[in-house]
Design a protein around this motif. Sequence first.
Motif, PDB file in Angstrom:
ATOM      1  N   MET A 353      31.504  35.108  43.675  1.00  0.00           N
ATOM      2  CA  MET A 353      32.809  35.277  44.509  1.00  0.00           C
ATOM      3  C   MET A 353      33.571  36.443  44.067  1.00  0.00           C
ATOM      4  SD  MET A 353      34.578  34.466  46.995  1.00  0.00           S
ATOM      5  CE  MET A 353      34.071  32.891  47.622  1.00  0.00           C
ATOM      6  N   THR A 354      33.483  36.671  42.619  1.00  0.00           N
ATOM      7  CA  THR A 354      34.412  37.903  42.149  1.00  0.00           C
ATOM      8  C   THR A 354      33.790  39.335  42.726  1.00  0.00           C
ATOM      9  OG1 THR A 354      34.800  36.775  40.122  1.00  0.00           O
ATOM     10  CG2 THR A 354      35.020  39.125  40.042  1.00  0.00           C
ATOM     11  N   ARG A 355      32.555  39.459  42.707  1.00  0.00           N
ATOM     12  CA  ARG A 355      31.911  40.656  43.474  1.00  0.00           C
ATOM     13  C   ARG A 355      32.195  40.740  44.720  1.00  0.00           C
ATOM     14  NH1 ARG A 355      28.262  44.702  41.718  1.00  0.00           N
ATOM     15  NH2 ARG A 355      28.318  43.814  39.753  1.00  0.00           N
ATOM     16  N   ALA A 356      32.254  39.604  45.364  1.00  0.00           N
ATOM     17  CA  ALA A 356      32.623  39.515  47.015  1.00  0.00           C
ATOM     18  C   ALA A 356      33.925  40.051  47.126  1.00  0.00           C
ATOM     19  CB  ALA A 356      32.166  38.305  47.510  1.00  0.00           C
ATOM     20  N   LEU A 357      35.134  39.695  46.373  1.00  0.00           N
ATOM     21  CA  LEU A 357      36.231  39.924  46.672  1.00  0.00           C
ATOM     22  C   LEU A 357      36.492  41.443  46.195  1.00  0.00           C
ATOM     23  CD1 LEU A 357      37.970  37.057  44.981  1.00  0.00           C
ATOM     24  CD2 LEU A 357      38.060  37.573  47.568  1.00  0.00           C
ATOM     25  N   CYS A 358      35.445  42.161  45.321  1.00  0.00           N
ATOM     26  CA  CYS A 358      35.788  43.374  44.739  1.00  0.00           C
ATOM     27  C   CYS A 358      34.921  44.298  45.813  1.00  0.00           C
ATOM     28  CB  CYS A 358      35.374  43.615  43.417  1.00  0.00           C
ATOM     29  SG  CYS A 358      36.222  42.971  42.004  1.00  0.00           S
ATOM     30  N   HIS A 359      34.066  43.847  46.730  1.00  0.00           N
ATOM     31  CA  HIS A 359      33.457  44.458  47.817  1.00  0.00           C
ATOM     32  C   HIS A 359      34.133  44.296  49.052  1.00  0.00           C
ATOM     33  CE1 HIS A 359      30.891  45.104  44.436  1.00  0.00           C
ATOM     34  NE2 HIS A 359      30.238  46.353  44.985  1.00  0.00           N
ATOM     35  N   PHE A 360      34.884  43.814  49.342  1.00  0.00           N
ATOM     36  CA  PHE A 360      35.623  43.374  50.716  1.00  0.00           C
ATOM     37  C   PHE A 360      36.035  44.627  51.252  1.00  0.00           C
ATOM     38  CE2 PHE A 360      39.642  42.642  53.078  1.00  0.00           C
ATOM     39  CZ  PHE A 360      39.066  42.057  54.338  1.00  0.00           C
ATOM     40  N   ASP A 361      36.590  45.567  50.168  1.00  0.00           N
ATOM     41  CA  ASP A 361      37.010  47.143  50.665  1.00  0.00           C
ATOM     42  C   ASP A 361      35.902  48.143  51.064  1.00  0.00           C
ATOM     43  OD1 ASP A 361      35.867  47.152  48.075  1.00  0.00           O
ATOM     44  OD2 ASP A 361      37.083  49.131  47.650  1.00  0.00           O
ATOM     45  N   ASN A 362      34.686  47.721  50.867  1.00  0.00           N
ATOM     46  CA  ASN A 362      33.504  48.634  50.906  1.00  0.00           C
ATOM     47  C   ASN A 362      33.900  50.074  50.524  1.00  0.00           C
ATOM     48  OD1 ASN A 362      30.820  49.179  51.505  1.00  0.00           O
ATOM     49  ND2 ASN A 362      30.907  49.315  53.712  1.00  0.00           N
ATOM     50  N   ALA A 363      33.888  50.761  51.957  1.00  0.00           N
ATOM     51  CA  ALA A 363      34.214  52.070  51.586  1.00  0.00           C
ATOM     52  C   ALA A 363      35.497  52.566  52.123  1.00  0.00           C
ATOM     53  CB  ALA A 363      33.218  53.135  52.386  1.00  0.00           C
ATOM     54  N   TYR A 364      36.404  51.507  52.076  1.00  0.00           N
ATOM     55  CA  TYR A 364      37.816  51.834  53.017  1.00  0.00           C
ATOM     56  C   TYR A 364      38.793  51.702  52.043  1.00  0.00           C
ATOM     57  CZ  TYR A 364      34.163  51.027  56.581  1.00  0.00           C
ATOM     58  OH  TYR A 364      33.186  51.219  57.389  1.00  0.00           O
ATOM     59  N   TRP A 365      39.999  52.480  52.296  1.00  0.00           N
ATOM     60  CA  TRP A 365      41.365  52.370  51.532  1.00  0.00           C
ATOM     61  C   TRP A 365      42.147  51.204  52.392  1.00  0.00           C
ATOM     62  CZ3 TRP A 365      44.892  53.100  47.902  1.00  0.00           C
ATOM     63  CH2 TRP A 365      46.187  52.944  48.149  1.00  0.00           C
ATOM     64  N   LEU A 366      42.480  50.350  51.583  1.00  0.00           N
ATOM     65  CA  LEU A 366      43.214  49.032  52.187  1.00  0.00           C
ATOM     66  C   LEU A 366      44.485  49.012  51.512  1.00  0.00           C
ATOM     67  CD1 LEU A 366      40.488  46.363  52.458  1.00  0.00           C
ATOM     68  CD2 LEU A 366      41.326  47.741  54.137  1.00  0.00           C
ATOM     69  N   PRO A 367      45.780  49.697  51.995  1.00  0.00           N
ATOM     70  CA  PRO A 367      46.895  49.584  51.215  1.00  0.00           C
ATOM     71  C   PRO A 367      47.486  48.395  50.823  1.00  0.00           C
ATOM     72  CG  PRO A 367      47.329  50.387  53.875  1.00  0.00           C
ATOM     73  CD  PRO A 367      45.587  50.118  53.425  1.00  0.00           C
ATOM     74  N   ASP A 368      47.710  47.366  51.925  1.00  0.00           N
ATOM     75  CA  ASP A 368      48.167  46.193  51.382  1.00  0.00           C
ATOM     76  C   ASP A 368      47.219  45.225  51.926  1.00  0.00           C
ATOM     77  OD1 ASP A 368      51.402  46.582  50.690  1.00  0.00           O
ATOM     78  OD2 ASP A 368      50.559  48.001  52.420  1.00  0.00           O
ATOM     79  N   VAL A 369      46.742  44.424  50.976  1.00  0.00           N
ATOM     80  CA  VAL A 369      45.689  43.546  51.136  1.00  0.00           C
ATOM     81  C   VAL A 369      45.770  42.322  50.191  1.00  0.00           C
ATOM     82  CG1 VAL A 369      44.084  44.422  49.567  1.00  0.00           C
ATOM     83  CG2 VAL A 369      43.089  43.282  51.332  1.00  0.00           C
ATOM     84  N   SER A 370      45.394  40.980  50.594  1.00  0.00           N
ATOM     85  CA  SER A 370      45.557  39.708  50.297  1.00  0.00           C
ATOM     86  C   SER A 370      44.241  39.030  50.079  1.00  0.00           C
ATOM     87  CB  SER A 370      46.785  38.930  50.753  1.00  0.00           C
ATOM     88  OG  SER A 370      46.881  37.734  49.846  1.00  0.00           O
ATOM     89  N   MET A 371      43.538  38.888  49.227  1.00  0.00           N
ATOM     90  CA  MET A 371      42.156  37.986  49.429  1.00  0.00           C
ATOM     91  C   MET A 371      42.097  36.784  48.551  1.00  0.00           C
ATOM     92  SD  MET A 371      39.706  41.479  48.869  1.00  0.00           S
ATOM     93  CE  MET A 371      40.649  42.235  47.778  1.00  0.00           C
ATOM     94  N   HIS A 372      41.480  35.757  49.192  1.00  0.00           N
ATOM     95  CA  HIS A 372      41.301  34.680  48.497  1.00  0.00           C
ATOM     96  C   HIS A 372      39.934  33.895  48.594  1.00  0.00           C
ATOM     97  CE1 HIS A 372      45.861  34.889  49.292  1.00  0.00           C
ATOM     98  NE2 HIS A 372      45.350  35.052  50.432  1.00  0.00           N
ATOM     99  N   GLY A 373      39.472  33.571  47.378  1.00  0.00           N
ATOM    100  CA  GLY A 373      37.968  33.242  47.301  1.00  0.00           C
ATOM    101  C   GLY A 373      37.918  31.836  46.992  1.00  0.00           C
TER     102      GLY A 373
END
Length: 808
Positions: A353-373
């Motif tokens: 789950m840690t890696r999933a959250l850390c790869h949600f951005d993939n190749a993209y800049w997400l200025p304001d993001v909130s992720m929950h696993g």
Amino acid sequence: MNRPLDTARLQPAEAFADYLKNTAARIDAGAEALALRDGARVGISRPHESAHLHVAGAAAYIDDLPELAGTLHCALGLSPVAHGRLLGLSLDAIRAMPGVVAVLTAEDIPGTNDCGSIIHDDPILCSGEIRYVGQPLFAVVAETRDAARRAAAQARAAATIEAAEPVLTPQQAHARGQYVLPPMHLERSTHEGGARRAIERAPHRLKSTFDVGGQEQFYLEGQISYAIPKEGGAMHVHCSTQHPSEMQHLVAHALGLHAHAVHVECRRMGGGFGGKESQSALFACVAAVAANRLRRPVKLRLDRDDDFMVTGRRHCFWYEYEVGYDSEGRILGAEISMVSRAGHSADLSGPVMTRALCHFDNAYWLPDVSMHGYSGKTNTQSNTAFRGFGGPQGAIAIENIIDSIARELGRDPLDVRRINFYGKDERNVTPYGQVVTDNIVHELVAQLEASSDYRARREAVAAFNATSPVLKRGIALAPLKFGISFNVKHFNQAGALVHVYNDGSILVNHGGTEMGQGLNTKVAQVVAHELGVGFERVRVTATDTTKVANTSATAASTGADLNGKAAQDAARQIRERLAACAAARHGGDAAAVRFANDKVEVNGRSLGFDTVVAEAYLDRVQLWSDGFYATPGLSWDKDRMHGRPFYYYAYGAAVSEVVVDTLTGEWKLLRADILHDAGKSLNPAVDIGQVEGAFIQGMGWLTTEELVWHPQSGKLTTHAPSTYKIPTANDCPPVFNVRLFEGPNFEDSIHRSKAVGEPPLLLPFSVFFAIRDAVSAAGGHRTCPPLRAPATSESILRAIESVQAAPA
């Protein structure tokens, strides 16, 4: 490949040679020949070190080892229910069956009844609570494997169980707040109010759900362990595992021994893909407990059906998300909840789950993001590592979001992807705080866009669809950025031993495991290069806990990075000793001594490598050395989910074109173009093979490999090749163009190469989104197709019905 192989007309060795010929056509043979002449042994395409053994059927796996006299065979009695209490076991009838020597239960484990990888919540044998259909209740040890299996099959009659209602889906677990680990949260705010406020202020908003299924590792060699008692109560375990040191520790705990009394060995695996990182432990422990109890060798080899029923696999994920974006498709704010099916125990669900959250951005800049696993606790097999380790599940979510944004705006998804890419000198910090300093996604995607003729083909697809009412084509380009290193800092270390014998031959042992990926080949190339000798001089032996201790798993794509550096360190020390000895004997400066092409140039003289080695032996120079490597610059605060968890990033992109039959839901991949970043490749042929294999395996995950549990009993109904469809040679596209991106690693990795095991599994996102594009065309591109993964024919048909029913 440029053309499909007609394997029916080829003998195995000929087929392999033909494959290498096709691979070599995509590699600059002239540059390789020049490098080889100059003494290079890395950056050279050469066959896998065991290729000749593989094609001849002579590569020995654990079940091929000669069985010692008195060897017994073990089988497991499995739970027939998904949830409840084990009230008792009536085993006398089973003990009386022909050939049965013993029946063991949890009470017969002398040490700890646990094989949990991180959290101690995973019993070896059931001791009360029943957690899933297929949970081992007891172990039968018999004179033959058939006798053990027949006896173990009586588990339903032997067990008295008080059944309870199971929780089977991640949605059910999430609704109950039932998790194997506390929820995780990763947020980044660049504006006041964070993601929530950014979404609310955005000109456009998108809110939806998505889900992606799990995937069975389907390694060719199933789980197997062979335990042999040794003197003084010690135990020798041959285990098909990616993590011999963990097996050593868990077996020691189960037997109540110190680690030095347990010897774990693995020459090679017939595939692993993560399924043998932690989950080989149960079988190693059961075999060792039985061998310890009976003081006879015990082998435990699972059938394919039992392997499916007992072991876990890639986590399926369910997502709820909302994003805000502008009229060009630029993401301004995003919030997502990811819920995984963890299974009955934690296993590796936390790091996944840690890696999933850390790869949600993939190749993209997400200025304001909130992720929950959320790692949902379910009454199913405990899910575990699988190639990509959560990265694919995280990255596909943002790709689905961007594809949907593009469709909402009527724009080419590539244009929306490009406008959201990470920047070079700004917009280049990940949500977890790591600066993306090695960004090559812009130039890599531009190269692939041109070489694949993407724009013209998109126009051709549209023209085809305009005149084809039944068959619809789709095309998609998907990029990837994948972090390389273990998220846990202390796992990023490795050791190796290098021995030079006085005839000039070289033996290498390192802490990595060979599962067909070519790790031993690359390590041998590194050592040969460092000592300036031919590859044939170097032999790599079985991974062995008595030789290199406290090793990390061969996982996270770090095998060559870590073990290659460790072996290089050991070989360098020997080379420096040999240089000093040669200079002392023949004059000159030790720093000027050159090793290349099996020769040693010293003070104007050219000596054979074996001559210099023999002289060093006479001079009592140490001709073996240990090596060690620890990846520099890493940091990770798991509570804040912030730091630099990755040493570098690997990049890649793929263009896929498909055709879909809108009447049946059948589809076919017509063409795939791949450009993948392997840095300065250690072995281009092996790396291209890894990219091809990962692409097809990932395509299977996203299209055909559907896992189904019975909604009442909780039994996995897709537990055999008859019900579970992996890709075959027929699923490979007739046009398959695979190239490696030219450019060294920005970081000081082994010879500036990059890991190539896991990252390319994200490349077949392009297949899924090409199918989604074709489904969208079936509805006149009026609405986003509600296509879930895997995109089976049934899922495709449901999505087609939905888009065709959408209002004009």
